[in-house]
Design a protein around this motif. Structure first.
Motif, mmCIF file in Angstrom:
data_model
loop_
_atom_site.group_PDB
_atom_site.id
_atom_site.type_symbol
_atom_site.label_atom_id
_atom_site.label_comp_id
_atom_site.label_asym_id
_atom_site.label_seq_id
_atom_site.Cartn_x
_atom_site.Cartn_y
_atom_site.Cartn_z
ATOM 1 N N CYS A 171 -3.415 -0.739 -1.878
ATOM 2 C CA CYS A 171 -4.218 0.496 -1.880
ATOM 3 C C CYS A 171 -3.311 1.708 -2.091
ATOM 4 C CB CYS A 171 -4.985 0.648 -0.567
ATOM 5 S SG CYS A 171 -6.296 -0.573 -0.356
ATOM 6 N N LYS A 172 -3.928 2.810 -2.522
ATOM 7 C CA LYS A 172 -3.165 4.039 -2.774
ATOM 8 C C LYS A 172 -3.933 5.234 -2.229
ATOM 9 C CE LYS A 172 -0.684 2.371 -6.860
ATOM 10 N NZ LYS A 172 -1.065 0.972 -6.655
ATOM 11 N N LEU A 173 -3.283 5.989 -1.344
ATOM 12 C CA LEU A 173 -3.831 7.241 -0.832
ATOM 13 C C LEU A 173 -2.824 8.328 -1.169
ATOM 14 C CD1 LEU A 173 -4.710 4.814 1.239
ATOM 15 C CD2 LEU A 173 -5.488 6.701 2.661
ATOM 16 N N SER A 174 -3.223 9.229 -2.055
ATOM 17 C CA SER A 174 -2.275 10.260 -2.491
ATOM 18 C C SER A 174 -3.033 11.544 -2.764
ATOM 19 C CB SER A 174 -1.532 9.797 -3.745
ATOM 20 O OG SER A 174 -0.563 10.747 -4.124
ATOM 21 N N VAL A 201 -12.143 3.572 -7.015
ATOM 22 C CA VAL A 201 -11.450 4.863 -7.067
ATOM 23 C C VAL A 201 -12.359 5.877 -6.397
ATOM 24 C CG1 VAL A 201 -10.460 6.652 -8.528
ATOM 25 C CG2 VAL A 201 -10.227 4.248 -9.183
ATOM 26 N N GLY A 218 -6.464 -2.781 -3.500
ATOM 27 C CA GLY A 218 -6.297 -1.957 -4.689
ATOM 28 C C GLY A 218 -7.164 -0.721 -4.754
ATOM 29 N N ALA A 219 -7.833 -0.348 -3.677
ATOM 30 C CA ALA A 219 -8.648 0.864 -3.698
ATOM 31 C C ALA A 219 -7.748 2.103 -3.736
ATOM 32 C CB ALA A 219 -9.568 0.919 -2.487
ATOM 33 N N THR A 220 -8.233 3.149 -4.408
ATOM 34 C CA THR A 220 -7.483 4.398 -4.552
ATOM 35 C C THR A 220 -8.304 5.551 -3.996
ATOM 36 O OG1 THR A 220 -6.324 3.597 -6.528
ATOM 37 C CG2 THR A 220 -6.408 5.977 -6.203
ATOM 38 N N PHE A 221 -7.654 6.429 -3.240
ATOM 39 C CA PHE A 221 -8.325 7.580 -2.629
ATOM 40 C C PHE A 221 -7.614 8.843 -3.091
ATOM 41 C CE2 PHE A 221 -8.971 3.901 -0.066
ATOM 42 C CZ PHE A 221 -10.272 3.983 0.375
ATOM 43 N N LEU A 222 -8.399 9.779 -3.654
ATOM 44 C CA LEU A 222 -7.827 11.003 -4.196
ATOM 45 C C LEU A 222 -7.999 12.164 -3.220
ATOM 46 C CD1 LEU A 222 -8.773 10.707 -7.977
ATOM 47 C CD2 LEU A 222 -6.799 9.793 -6.738
ATOM 48 N N THR A 280 0.851 -1.196 0.000
ATOM 49 C CA THR A 280 0.000 0.000 0.000
ATOM 50 C C THR A 280 0.885 1.245 0.000
ATOM 51 O OG1 THR A 280 -1.928 -1.007 1.033
ATOM 52 C CG2 THR A 280 -1.588 1.328 1.473
#
Length: 268
Positions: free
Chosen positions: A167-170, A232, A212-216, A147
């Motif tokens: 997962c990606k938090l960016s 997403v 694999g969830a992504t948070f913008l 992650t």
């Protein structure tokens, strides 16, 4: 939205002024203004103990790695091949587990720093990097392997959050503006880009996040929400909602479990 100051980014800090390569390296890994003694201590500890395998490696890192951090609680487990930078801005709670290959970089966290709560587990290869803004992970949360958590405006993860791998938090938003052919000004202006943020990414207590969830930038996920794998998330999700998709949308609200009936023959 708030514009982010380019002077706070690592590129500006590394390439401003006439400094030696060693001085720039010290600023990158230990922190701006770090002494050469602090750099030597960092190099010795990570070089001698960072790759030692087995129980011996765990014991050696338990003895020496806490000296690098702003705060390090009891019983922290340090895996192999950790990348630790600007550790004077990172606080670890009791019984934190850092699996092999994790990246912890507090370089742009500011006075609040990076705070990892008690009994947090960071899976293998998790990357936590404070570009601009603090990062907080609440107690008893599990962060799945590989992650990526990068702050550009801040990241807040609550207590007892379960986050699947990858997962990606960016945070952060780029705005592109064509200039009239000039190359004057900062590097980002030369690139015809400016960076902004809508605010921190916030994940509430007891959320369940699929792989694999992504948070913008700037989204808030309420307490107890469930986010489907591969989603997403570009807008906020209310508490106890179930959301999924690209872009993520609310599918339903979670229902409370029915009260349990008293067992037959129970005392009244």
């Amino acid at each position: 939205m708030q514009q982010l100051d380019e002077q706070d980014y690592i590129r500006s800090k590394l390439f401003s002024g006439d400094r030696s390569a060693v001085r720039r390296y010290a600023d990158l890994v230990v922190g701006p203004g770090a002494s050469y003694w602090q750099l030597a201590r960092y190099e010795l500890i990570t070089m001698l103990f960072g790759r030692v395998s087995g129980a011996l490696g765990l014991v050696l890192r338990k003895l020496f790695y806490p000296r690098l951090f702003r705060r390090c609680g009891k019983g922290v487990v340090f895996g192999r091949d950790l990348v630790i930078r600007n550790a004077h801005l990172i606080s670890l709670g009791d019984n934190v587990v850092l699996d092999d290959g994790c990246v912890l970089d507090g370089r742009g966290a500011g006075p609040q720093g990076v705070t990892i709560g008690d009994r947090v587990i960071l899976g293998r290869g998790v990357s936590i990097q404070a570009k601009i803004g603090p990062i907080t992970i609440g107690a008893d949360s599990d962060i799945g392997m590989h992650t990526v958590i990068h702050s550009q405006g801040g990241v807040e993860i609550g207590r007892a959050v379960v986050m699947g791998g990858g997962c990606k938090l960016s945070g952060g938003v780029f705005q592109t503006v064509r200039s009239a052919g000039t190359t004057a000004g900062s590097e980002m202006l030369q690139r015809e880009q400016t960076r902004w943020t809508k605010g921190p990414i916030r994940i509430g207590d007891k959320c369940l996040i699929g792989m694999g969830a992504t948070f913008l930038d700037g989204v808030e996920v309420g307490e107890g929400a469930v986010i489907g794998a591969g989603s997403v998330v570009i807008r906020s999700v209310p508490a106890y909602a179930v959301a999924a998709g690209v872009p993520g949308r609310v599918l339903r609200q979670r229902e409370e479990a029915p009260a349990l009936a008293p067992a037959a023959g129970a005392a009244r």
